[in-house]
Design a protein around this motif. Structure first.
Motif, PDB file in Angstrom:
ATOM      1  N   LYS A 285      43.081 101.047  48.585  1.00 42.18           N
ATOM      2  CA  LYS A 285      43.631 101.871  47.496  1.00 42.18           C
ATOM      3  C   LYS A 285      42.534 102.707  46.824  1.00 42.18           C
ATOM      4  O   LYS A 285      42.322 102.642  45.605  1.00 42.18           O
ATOM      5  CB  LYS A 285      44.371 101.014  46.466  1.00 42.18           C
ATOM      6  N   ILE A 286      41.852 103.486  47.656  1.00 39.11           N
ATOM      7  CA  ILE A 286      40.757 104.326  47.178  1.00 39.11           C
ATOM      8  C   ILE A 286      40.887 105.722  47.781  1.00 39.11           C
ATOM      9  O   ILE A 286      41.183 105.878  48.975  1.00 39.11           O
ATOM     10  CB  ILE A 286      39.391 103.722  47.573  1.00 39.11           C
ATOM     11  N   PHE A 287      40.673 106.734  46.952  1.00 45.50           N
ATOM     12  CA  PHE A 287      40.560 108.122  47.411  1.00 45.50           C
ATOM     13  C   PHE A 287      39.114 108.554  47.193  1.00 45.50           C
ATOM     14  O   PHE A 287      38.574 108.444  46.083  1.00 45.50           O
ATOM     15  CB  PHE A 287      41.515 109.019  46.629  1.00 45.50           C
ATOM     16  N   GLU A 288      38.481 109.046  48.250  1.00 44.93           N
ATOM     17  CA  GLU A 288      37.096 109.488  48.172  1.00 44.93           C
ATOM     18  C   GLU A 288      36.981 110.948  48.593  1.00 44.93           C
ATOM     19  O   GLU A 288      37.655 111.380  49.532  1.00 44.93           O
ATOM     20  CB  GLU A 288      36.196 108.625  49.066  1.00 44.93           C
ATOM     21  N   PHE A 289      36.129 111.671  47.880  1.00 49.01           N
ATOM     22  CA  PHE A 289      35.905 113.073  48.220  1.00 49.01           C
ATOM     23  C   PHE A 289      34.470 113.451  47.874  1.00 49.01           C
ATOM     24  O   PHE A 289      33.824 112.830  47.022  1.00 49.01           O
ATOM     25  CB  PHE A 289      36.879 113.985  47.464  1.00 49.01           C
ATOM     26  N   SER A 290      33.973 114.489  48.540  1.00 50.48           N
ATOM     27  CA  SER A 290      32.660 115.040  48.197  1.00 50.48           C
ATOM     28  C   SER A 290      32.570 116.446  48.763  1.00 50.48           C
ATOM     29  O   SER A 290      33.249 116.790  49.738  1.00 50.48           O
ATOM     30  CB  SER A 290      31.527 114.172  48.749  1.00 50.48           C
ATOM     31  N   GLY A 291      31.725 117.248  48.128  1.00 49.75           N
ATOM     32  CA  GLY A 291      31.546 118.618  48.589  1.00 49.75           C
ATOM     33  C   GLY A 291      30.649 119.396  47.651  1.00 49.75           C
ATOM     34  O   GLY A 291      30.036 118.835  46.730  1.00 49.75           O
ATOM     35  N   ILE A 292      30.586 120.693  47.885  1.00 44.59           N
ATOM     36  CA  ILE A 292      29.739 121.589  47.096  1.00 44.59           C
ATOM     37  C   ILE A 292      30.592 122.696  46.485  1.00 44.59           C
ATOM     38  O   ILE A 292      31.386 123.334  47.194  1.00 44.59           O
ATOM     39  CB  ILE A 292      28.638 122.234  47.968  1.00 44.59           C
ATOM     40  N   VAL A 293      30.433 122.908  45.190  1.00 37.52           N
ATOM     41  CA  VAL A 293      31.037 124.059  44.515  1.00 37.52           C
ATOM     42  C   VAL A 293      29.938 125.114  44.380  1.00 37.52           C
ATOM     43  O   VAL A 293      28.982 124.907  43.627  1.00 37.52           O
ATOM     44  CB  VAL A 293      31.595 123.683  43.134  1.00 37.52           C
ATOM     45  N   PRO A 294      30.043 126.237  45.105  1.00 37.82           N
ATOM     46  CA  PRO A 294      28.951 127.227  45.077  1.00 37.82           C
ATOM     47  C   PRO A 294      28.597 127.725  43.678  1.00 37.82           C
ATOM     48  O   PRO A 294      27.425 127.871  43.352  1.00 37.82           O
ATOM     49  CB  PRO A 294      29.489 128.366  45.954  1.00 37.82           C
TER      50      PRO A 294
ATOM     51  N   LYS B 198      33.537 123.563  48.911  1.00 38.89           N
ATOM     52  CA  LYS B 198      33.380 123.323  50.347  1.00 38.89           C
ATOM     53  C   LYS B 198      33.361 121.811  50.567  1.00 38.89           C
ATOM     54  O   LYS B 198      32.394 121.132  50.215  1.00 38.89           O
ATOM     55  CB  LYS B 198      32.089 123.950  50.862  1.00 38.89           C
ATOM     56  N   LEU B 199      34.441 121.296  51.140  1.00 43.03           N
ATOM     57  CA  LEU B 199      34.583 119.850  51.285  1.00 43.03           C
ATOM     58  C   LEU B 199      33.736 119.301  52.426  1.00 43.03           C
ATOM     59  O   LEU B 199      33.729 119.843  53.529  1.00 43.03           O
ATOM     60  CB  LEU B 199      36.041 119.499  51.543  1.00 43.03           C
ATOM     61  N   ASP B 200      33.037 118.223  52.146  1.00 41.30           N
ATOM     62  CA  ASP B 200      32.353 117.467  53.193  1.00 41.30           C
ATOM     63  C   ASP B 200      33.159 116.230  53.570  1.00 41.30           C
ATOM     64  O   ASP B 200      33.110 115.764  54.704  1.00 41.30           O
ATOM     65  CB  ASP B 200      30.960 117.028  52.716  1.00 41.30           C
ATOM     66  N   LYS B 201      33.927 115.727  52.595  1.00 43.43           N
ATOM     67  CA  LYS B 201      34.673 114.492  52.825  1.00 43.43           C
ATOM     68  C   LYS B 201      35.923 114.475  51.958  1.00 43.43           C
ATOM     69  O   LYS B 201      35.894 114.896  50.802  1.00 43.43           O
ATOM     70  CB  LYS B 201      33.801 113.280  52.502  1.00 43.43           C
ATOM     71  N   ALA B 202      37.014 113.989  52.524  1.00 43.51           N
ATOM     72  CA  ALA B 202      38.244 113.743  51.766  1.00 43.51           C
ATOM     73  C   ALA B 202      39.032 112.691  52.529  1.00 43.51           C
ATOM     74  O   ALA B 202      39.511 112.944  53.637  1.00 43.51           O
ATOM     75  CB  ALA B 202      39.059 115.020  51.612  1.00 43.51           C
TER      76      ALA B 202
ATOM     77  N   LYS C  20      41.603 115.786  55.750  1.00 38.47           N
ATOM     78  CA  LYS C  20      40.476 116.609  55.318  1.00 38.47           C
ATOM     79  C   LYS C  20      40.788 118.099  55.517  1.00 38.47           C
ATOM     80  O   LYS C  20      40.519 118.927  54.650  1.00 38.47           O
ATOM     81  CB  LYS C  20      39.211 116.241  56.086  1.00 38.47           C
ATOM     82  N   GLU C  21      41.379 118.427  56.675  1.00 37.01           N
ATOM     83  CA  GLU C  21      41.762 119.818  56.928  1.00 37.01           C
ATOM     84  C   GLU C  21      42.808 120.287  55.930  1.00 37.01           C
ATOM     85  O   GLU C  21      42.756 121.418  55.431  1.00 37.01           O
ATOM     86  CB  GLU C  21      42.307 119.973  58.355  1.00 37.01           C
ATOM     87  N   ALA C  22      43.765 119.412  55.616  1.00 38.71           N
ATOM     88  CA  ALA C  22      44.827 119.776  54.670  1.00 38.71           C
ATOM     89  C   ALA C  22      44.252 120.047  53.289  1.00 38.71           C
ATOM     90  O   ALA C  22      44.637 121.009  52.608  1.00 38.71           O
ATOM     91  CB  ALA C  22      45.871 118.664  54.609  1.00 38.71           C
ATOM     92  N   ALA C  23      43.310 119.188  52.859  1.00 36.28           N
ATOM     93  CA  ALA C  23      42.697 119.383  51.541  1.00 36.28           C
ATOM     94  C   ALA C  23      41.889 120.676  51.512  1.00 36.28           C
ATOM     95  O   ALA C  23      41.939 121.438  50.532  1.00 36.28           O
ATOM     96  CB  ALA C  23      41.807 118.192  51.209  1.00 36.28           C
ATOM     97  N   ALA C  24      41.148 120.933  52.592  1.00 35.90           N
ATOM     98  CA  ALA C  24      40.352 122.163  52.660  1.00 35.90           C
ATOM     99  C   ALA C  24      41.238 123.399  52.679  1.00 35.90           C
ATOM    100  O   ALA C  24      40.909 124.429  52.076  1.00 35.90           O
ATOM    101  CB  ALA C  24      39.455 122.133  53.904  1.00 35.90           C
ATOM    102  N   ASP C  25      42.380 123.303  53.365  1.00 35.35           N
ATOM    103  CA  ASP C  25      43.315 124.435  53.405  1.00 35.35           C
ATOM    104  C   ASP C  25      43.979 124.650  52.051  1.00 35.35           C
ATOM    105  O   ASP C  25      44.287 125.782  51.671  1.00 35.35           O
ATOM    106  CB  ASP C  25      44.405 124.189  54.464  1.00 35.35           C
ATOM    107  N   ALA C  26      44.220 123.560  51.327  1.00 36.90           N
ATOM    108  CA  ALA C  26      44.965 123.661  50.066  1.00 36.90           C
ATOM    109  C   ALA C  26      44.122 124.244  48.936  1.00 36.90           C
ATOM    110  O   ALA C  26      44.647 124.968  48.085  1.00 36.90           O
ATOM    111  CB  ALA C  26      45.491 122.287  49.664  1.00 36.90           C
TER     112      ALA C  26
END
Length: 422
Positions: free
Chosen positions: A285-294, A274-278, A218-224
């Protein structure tokens, strides 16, 4: 920096030779103050090396020109680095703390600091760094401040025409061979600078066997995300700021009885999500993500022909849709595909949520540029944005998630699971 300043060896030899230029101080090793004389002589000689002394086989050191260096990679830097037409600046400004010969032990020892060491050259890279493909060519510069050096060099004595010579640089090729080790050290810093071109800062890498894998990912995705304001062609990763979409079709229904065709679209705002989940679940075999695009902005060339709220809508032109606080989430199912002994992800289905807190639309040139009708339709659309979005939400969400799926598939067609997560 072990041997960058080996030319001091040559200088010490020079100040002991019999045919010095008049402005070079000469020292006699039988002099009781020989050591002091050598250090003073080198201090005096260094600033003069902004030009070459061919009669002494001393090249110009400001800059010192290196024709070519090829560095084979290893470990995490599995990339061949090829540099040519390199120039080193700053050697003539080094501040010596120590310089002297021990004729009994046949050694030269010196130490000091180069206030600013600059290395410029033309690079070509081809390989992988941290398992990510890196390929490119261009100009590069490494600037190092206060480079400290401390070196003890062993020499042999060689007889030539009845005289004893210390085995040092007698021509350009030998000079380069002696400075090559530290030159390669400098190239490491150059490589870092070049990689900054590819990886604006750096992508954090996580190992799926790490107990804190989920937090790391999650930190890596947020940093990227903020780094994706530029493209990384080497890993099939386009710029997300904007993300260019050649064509987008949204089939309407209900109150939006119009097919929306867009081309040459640009999406702005994804890199600021702004990621809440990754998370990646390798068992399911599932990738899940969620967040807010301002602020999610879609610009493009539109073509409309149908009805909105029973009102005829027709036009061709430019359009903008600005969505505030867009909730974006997805659950992406993937299959594993084997390529050359490695495992790649292929995303085959995606479901998720795409819901804004508000939308402002603007369509230019509606009704062939009729301003009165065009303004009225834009007003009606914006006053009823929520109803209109609800009737086209499924189509819009599907189109948005398909775009994200395509981006992920492009990346993981290039990068294997082992390379990304082991």
């Amino acid at each position: 920096m072990r041997r960058t300043h080996v030319f001091l060896f040559a200088l010490v030899g020079v100040i002991s030779c019999t045919k010095l230029p008049a402005n070079f101080k000469k020292c006699n090793r039988k002099d009781p103050k020989w050591k002091d004389c050598v250090k003073e002589a080198i201090d005096d000689a260094l600033p003069q090396l902004t030009k070459s002394f061919d009669e002494l086989n001393l090249p110009n050191f400001e800059p010192l020109w290196i024709p070519q260096v090829i560095i084979g990679g290893g470990g995490s830097v599995a990339v061949t680095q090829n540099y040519k037409n390199c120039k080193i600046f700053g050697l003539t400004k080094m501040k010596l703390d120590k310089a002297g010969f021990d004729f009994d032990n046949k050694t030269l020892e010196f130490a000091g600091t180069v206030p600013e060491y600059i290395l410029k050259g033309e690079y070509t890279l081809d390989g992988k760094v941290l398992l990510l493909p890196v390929k490119g060519e261009g100009d590069t510069t490494a600037t190092m401040k206060n480079v400290e050096f401390n070196c003890l060099m062993q020499y042999e004595e060689v007889k030539k025409k009845g005289k004893t010579h210390k085995v040092v640089n007698e021509n350009w090729k030998l000079l380069f061979e002696d400075i090559e080790d530290t030159f390669l050290d400098a190239m490491t810093k150059i490589l870092i600078n070049i990689l900054n071109h590819f990886f604006t800062a750096s992508f954090k890498k996580c190992n799926r066997k790490d107990p804190k894998w989920k937090e790391c990912f999650k930190e890596a995705a947020a940093d990227a995300l903020p780094q994706l304001s530029k493209s990384f062609d080497e890993v099939n990763l386009p710029s997300l700021e904007p993300l260019w979409i050649p064509q987008l079709t949204i089939v309407g229904g209900g109150s939006v009885a119009v097919t929306q065709n867009y081309k040459n679209c640009k999406i702005f705002g994804l890199s600021k999500m702004k990621l809440d989940k990754a998370e990646v679940d390798f068992d399911k075999k599932i990738f899940e993500f969620s967040g807010i695009v301002p602020e999610f902005i879609l610009e493009g060339e539109y073509m409309l022909d149908g009805k909105v709220l029973l009102l005829p809508v027709q036009g061709v032109g430019n359009s903008t849709a600005t969505m505030k606080n867009l909730s974006l989430g997805g659950s992406m199912k993937y299959e594993e595909v084997k390529k050359k002994g490695k495992t790649h992800m292929k995303f085959v289905s995606t479901k998720g949520l795409v819901k804004p807190s508000s939308i402002v639309f603007h369509f230019d040139n509606l009704f062939n540029g009729d301003k009165v009708l065009g303004d009225e339709i834009n007003r009606v659309v914006n006053e009823n944005w929520k109803l209109l979005y609800e009737d086209s939400e499924e189509a819009f969400a599907g189109a948005t998630l398909k775009i994200i799926t395509n981006v992920c598939n492009n990346v993981f067609a290039k990068i294997s699971i082992e390379e990304a997560f082991d």
